[in-house]
Design a protein around this motif. Structure first.
Motif, PDB file in Angstrom:
ATOM      1  N   GLN A   1       6.742   4.902  -7.776  1.00  0.00           N
ATOM      2  CA  GLN A   1       5.705   5.917  -7.924  1.00  0.00           C
ATOM      3  C   GLN A   1       4.336   5.280  -7.755  1.00  0.00           C
ATOM      4  N   CYS A   2       3.463   6.031  -7.124  1.00  0.00           N
ATOM      5  CA  CYS A   2       2.098   5.571  -6.915  1.00  0.00           C
ATOM      6  C   CYS A   2       1.243   5.999  -8.104  1.00  0.00           C
ATOM      7  N   GLY A   3       0.544   5.036  -8.683  1.00  0.00           N
ATOM      8  CA  GLY A   3      -0.299   5.326  -9.842  1.00  0.00           C
ATOM      9  C   GLY A   3      -1.564   6.075  -9.450  1.00  0.00           C
ATOM     10  N   HIS A   4      -1.889   6.064  -8.186  1.00  0.00           N
ATOM     11  CA  HIS A   4      -3.124   6.702  -7.729  1.00  0.00           C
ATOM     12  C   HIS A   4      -2.904   8.181  -7.391  1.00  0.00           C
ATOM     13  N   CYS A   5      -1.967   8.461  -6.487  1.00  0.00           N
ATOM     14  CA  CYS A   5      -1.758   9.848  -6.067  1.00  0.00           C
ATOM     15  C   CYS A   5      -0.527  10.474  -6.731  1.00  0.00           C
ATOM     16  N   LYS A   6       0.187   9.686  -7.537  1.00  0.00           N
ATOM     17  CA  LYS A   6       1.353  10.156  -8.307  1.00  0.00           C
ATOM     18  C   LYS A   6       2.540  10.553  -7.432  1.00  0.00           C
TER      19      LYS A   6
ATOM     20  N   SER B   1       0.823  -1.199   0.000  1.00  0.00           N
ATOM     21  CA  SER B   1       0.000   0.000   0.000  1.00  0.00           C
ATOM     22  C   SER B   1       0.862   1.256   0.000  1.00  0.00           C
ATOM     23  N   CYS B   2       0.340   2.310  -0.586  1.00  0.00           N
ATOM     24  CA  CYS B   2       1.025   3.592  -0.656  1.00  0.00           C
ATOM     25  C   CYS B   2       0.896   4.300   0.692  1.00  0.00           C
ATOM     26  N   PRO B   3       2.000   4.703   1.318  1.00  0.00           N
ATOM     27  CA  PRO B   3       1.919   5.356   2.625  1.00  0.00           C
ATOM     28  C   PRO B   3       1.201   6.699   2.571  1.00  0.00           C
ATOM     29  N   PHE B   4       1.081   7.273   1.402  1.00  0.00           N
ATOM     30  CA  PHE B   4       0.482   8.608   1.277  1.00  0.00           C
ATOM     31  C   PHE B   4      -1.037   8.543   1.103  1.00  0.00           C
ATOM     32  N   CYS B   5      -1.496   7.721   0.156  1.00  0.00           N
ATOM     33  CA  CYS B   5      -2.946   7.653  -0.096  1.00  0.00           C
ATOM     34  C   CYS B   5      -3.551   6.326   0.356  1.00  0.00           C
ATOM     35  N   SER B   6      -2.735   5.426   0.870  1.00  0.00           N
ATOM     36  CA  SER B   6      -3.101   4.095   1.362  1.00  0.00           C
ATOM     37  C   SER B   6      -3.878   3.225   0.375  1.00  0.00           C
TER      38      SER B   6
HETATM   39 ZN    ZN Z   1      -0.561   6.915  -3.448  1.00  0.00          ZN
END
Ligand code: ZN
Length: 85
Positions: free
Chosen positions: A58-63, A22-27
């Motif tokens: 890189q996160c594909g959701h929140c970039k 999981s992305c720590p920024f947008c989870s």
């Molecule tokens: Zn993210």
């Protein structure tokens, strides 16, 4: 005149998803993509020594982009697994 062709050269970039991480920024889970680029020291264009690769996630959701130092423990583990493949 003698010229020594010596330097570093990037290898072929590999892109892989980090499934289940999981992305720590947008989870959001499963949105992270790792870009791994090997680097070599070459002499006369012959790779003689492999340096530690440059890594970017890189996160594909929140970039949001993470360099190696910003990675969570979960991301580090997934990266390690990728590189051992
Ligand atoms: Zn993210």
């Amino acid at each position: 005149m003698f010229i020594l062709f010596f330097g570093t050269r990037p290898g072929k970039t590999r892109e892989s998803h980090l499934p289940g991480v999981s992305c720590p920024f947008c989870s959001q889970t499963g949105q992270l993509k790792a870009r791994i680029q090997p680097r070599y020291i070459h002499i006369f264009w012959i790779p003689v020594y492999r340096l530690s690769p440059s890594e970017l996630i890189q996160c594909g959701h929140c970039k949001k982009a993470y360099s190696k130092g910003d990675c969570s423990h979960e991301m580090q583990e997934a990266l390690k697994k990728l590189k051992n493949e």
